[in-house]
Design an enzyme around this catalytic site. Structure first.
Site, PDB file in Angstrom:
ATOM      1  N   CYS A 271       1.937 -16.181  -8.108  1.00  0.00           N
ATOM      2  CA  CYS A 271       2.359 -16.569  -6.700  1.00  0.00           C
ATOM      3  C   CYS A 271       2.143 -15.071  -6.019  1.00  0.00           C
ATOM      4  O   CYS A 271       3.437 -14.713  -5.503  1.00  0.00           O
ATOM      5  CB  CYS A 271       3.538 -16.939  -6.643  1.00  0.00           C
ATOM      6  N   ALA A 273       1.113 -13.726  -3.042  1.00  0.00           N
ATOM      7  CA  ALA A 273       1.266 -13.389  -1.694  1.00  0.00           C
ATOM      8  C   ALA A 273       2.637 -12.987  -1.522  1.00  0.00           C
ATOM      9  O   ALA A 273       3.451 -13.691  -1.946  1.00  0.00           O
ATOM     10  CB  ALA A 273       0.804 -14.637  -0.749  1.00  0.00           C
ATOM     11  N   PRO A 274       3.078 -12.328  -0.407  1.00  0.00           N
ATOM     12  CA  PRO A 274       1.994 -11.324   0.564  1.00  0.00           C
ATOM     13  C   PRO A 274       1.419 -10.078  -0.246  1.00  0.00           C
ATOM     14  O   PRO A 274       0.622  -9.598   0.434  1.00  0.00           O
ATOM     15  CB  PRO A 274       3.015 -10.855   1.619  1.00  0.00           C
ATOM     16  N   GLY A 275       1.827  -9.919  -1.467  1.00  0.00           N
ATOM     17  CA  GLY A 275       0.953  -8.852  -2.240  1.00  0.00           C
ATOM     18  C   GLY A 275       1.849  -7.614  -2.560  1.00  0.00           C
ATOM     19  O   GLY A 275       1.184  -6.507  -3.156  1.00  0.00           O
ATOM     20  N   GLY A 276       3.259  -7.448  -2.282  1.00  0.00           N
ATOM     21  CA  GLY A 276       3.746  -6.227  -2.545  1.00  0.00           C
ATOM     22  C   GLY A 276       3.776  -5.884  -3.842  1.00  0.00           C
ATOM     23  O   GLY A 276       3.756  -4.818  -4.426  1.00  0.00           O
ATOM     24  N   LYS A 277       4.206  -6.883  -4.759  1.00  0.00           N
ATOM     25  CA  LYS A 277       4.230  -6.877  -6.348  1.00  0.00           C
ATOM     26  C   LYS A 277       2.806  -6.562  -6.923  1.00  0.00           C
ATOM     27  O   LYS A 277       2.750  -5.709  -7.940  1.00  0.00           O
ATOM     28  CB  LYS A 277       5.124  -7.719  -6.662  1.00  0.00           C
ATOM     29  N   ASP A 295      -3.001 -17.318  -5.460  1.00  0.00           N
ATOM     30  CA  ASP A 295      -2.021 -17.967  -4.676  1.00  0.00           C
ATOM     31  C   ASP A 295      -2.617 -19.153  -4.053  1.00  0.00           C
ATOM     32  O   ASP A 295      -3.934 -19.518  -4.055  1.00  0.00           O
ATOM     33  CB  ASP A 295      -1.838 -17.216  -3.481  1.00  0.00           C
ATOM     34  N   ASP A 322      -3.999 -23.483  -7.443  1.00  0.00           N
ATOM     35  CA  ASP A 322      -2.421 -23.908  -7.738  1.00  0.00           C
ATOM     36  C   ASP A 322      -1.826 -23.423  -9.112  1.00  0.00           C
ATOM     37  O   ASP A 322      -2.508 -23.776 -10.044  1.00  0.00           O
ATOM     38  CB  ASP A 322      -2.484 -25.532  -7.592  1.00  0.00           C
ATOM     39  N   CYS A 391      13.675 -14.603  -4.971  1.00  0.00           N
ATOM     40  CA  CYS A 391      14.699 -14.061  -4.068  1.00  0.00           C
ATOM     41  C   CYS A 391      15.601 -15.086  -3.630  1.00  0.00           C
ATOM     42  O   CYS A 391      15.888 -15.186  -2.484  1.00  0.00           O
ATOM     43  CB  CYS A 391      13.601 -13.393  -2.901  1.00  0.00           C
TER      44      CYS A 391
END
Length: 451
Positions: A271, A273-277, A295, A322, A391
């Site tokens: 999963c 997005a948004p891509g920080g990890k 994603d 998916d 989160c």
């Protein structure tokens, strides 16, 4: 009513654009950031007006119940029957009086009198002026903290959270802890920056902050992270565009830190997005490893790739699919499942979340999380590791999901204890962060091994 096109040509004040945003939010319950961004594309506002607009809209949404309590006390009719446009204007005016003290009250009364006359009619202007003047007369006497005795209602009004969520949190942690959490979630957000070592050293980046006189605090956990309070100054300096840093909460670093990606490993972020990890993982597996970002949202997946390119990180694979039905035949050394969730842990940054969620959605999220986690676990190599993170602070989306997988997989499942590595955030072998305890976003992470 004038068309949006005509209004855009004439130009509007920040207050009027804020009014349109809050009316739209009231009707549609869409993400407030999306609504504001759409309006900023239609109306021409300078940087100072934009900041005022965002502070006003997020502030009103953050303190919605609190503002409505005052309106209900001063309005002679039933609040539910008040015209929604009138209520929105009153919320905005009361927010300015209560929380934007640099603006004189008389200026607020004048501005909202004019705004009401222009947007509604003269009769409503008299009502708005009357309620605001009465509020100023009674301001020192009105205090929901003292007047409301029921703890659920009191916390719901004073800190502006839906009652179903207050009841749930009190059931988990008690009234005192819940109040501390609500209070912290209503504070202005802080912003953490992850310094991209590939592009600049932490020492040099901190020197740039000092040079620009941008206040910052060093992270006690990560030497390549700092906290700032004026993220707009960082954006204006162009450092995000240059790939010097990424806006990422300190708690969001923990799942990848727990996973410990190494050069040469094959790692899947299901999963992404948004891509920080994902960019953390992609940087760590260089030069001969493979990082795969997956994603279900194609637009957001493209943003992941754009973010990686902006940081100068090449070699990632990007898959549109998916996560419940992963399209891979190969297995992976490690997998990150940063699952879609209710987002209760990031309410400080996105206060609209508390009004856009219902308990039924938590149940829906938990089913989705179970399906994604099981699908990902099946793709692990023997001895491979999976980090499951969210989160949110709700047990239904955290411990319950991990326990469900344990029951299904039995002896193939082993939860690794993270207490020694992350003692500050330890929660029965997993990681838990709370805004009021750790001054981070609320989050959860469990590390699982396939035996």
């Amino acid at each position: 009513m004038k068309s949006e096109k005509k209004m855009a040509k004439k130009g509007k004040s920040a207050r009027e654009v804020a009014y349109y945003a809050l009316i739209s939010f009231e009707k549609e319950k869409r993400r407030l950031d999306d609504i504001v961004d759409e309006l900023l594309g239609k109306f021409s506002l300078d940087s100072r007006q934009r900041r005022f607009l965002k502070n006003l809209t997020s502030g009103v949404v953050r303190h919605l119940n609190y503002l409505d309590w005052f309106i209900a006390r001063l309005y002679k009719g039933k609040l539910k029957k008040m015209f929604i446009k009138t209520r929105v204007l009153l919320r905005m005016a009361l927010y300015e009086i209560l929380f934007m003290e640099a603006i004189p009250a008389r200026a607020t009364l004048f501005e909202y009198g004019e705004l009401t006359r222009r947007l509604i009619d003269r009769k409503t202007t008299g009502l708005v002026n009357g309620i605001l003047r009465e509020f100023l007369r009674q301001k020192e006497k009105l205090d929901p903290q003292k007047e409301i005795t029921d703890p659920v209602e009191r916390l719901s009004v004073v800190y502006s959270f839906p009652q179903w969520l207050i009841r749930r949190w009190i059931g988990f942690w008690g009234t005192e802890e819940t109040e501390a959490l609500c209070k912290k979630l209503n504070e202005p957000p802080r912003f953490d920056l992850r310094i991209v070592r590939k592009n600049i050293s932490p020492q040099k980046f901190k020197a740039l902050l000092k040079e620009k006189k941008i206040a910052f605090k060093e992270s006690p956990l990560f030497p390549d992270m700092v906290t700032v309070w004026d993220v707009q100054a960082v954006i204006n300096a162009g450092w995000l565009d240059k790939g010097y840093c990424v806006v990422q909460d300190e708690s969001a670093r923990l799942p990848v830190a727990a996973l410990e990606p190494q050069p040469g490993e094959t790692i899947l972020d299901v999963c992404a997005a948004p891509g920080g990890k994902f960019t953390q993982i992609l940087e760590a597996v260089q030069p001969d490893g493979m990082a795969v970002a997956l994603d279900v949202d194609l637009k957001r997946l493209k943003r992941v790739k754009q973010n990686a390119n902006r940081l100068g990180l090449k070699g990632g694979l990007y898959v549109y699919a998916d996560a419940r039905h992963l399209p891979f035949k190969q297995s992976f050394d490690k997998i990150l499942v940063d699952a879609p969730c209710s987002g209760q842990g990031v309410i400080r940054k996105h206060p609209d979340i508390k009004w856009r969620r219902e308990f039924a959605e938590l149940v829906e999220f938990s089913k989705l999380q179970q399906d994604i986690l099981e699908s990902a676990f099946d793709l692990l190599k023997l001895g491979g590791r999976l980090a499951y993170s969210t989160c949110t602070v709700d047990f239904l989306e955290n411990e319950n999901i991990v326990n469900e997988l344990k029951e299904k997989k039995g002896r193939d499942f082993r939860m690794l204890n993270l207490s020694d590595r992350f003692p500050t955030f330890s929660a029965q072998g997993a990681i838990r962060t709370f805004p009021h305890q750790h001054d981070t976003d609320g989050s959860f992470c469990a590390l699982i091994e396939k035996k």
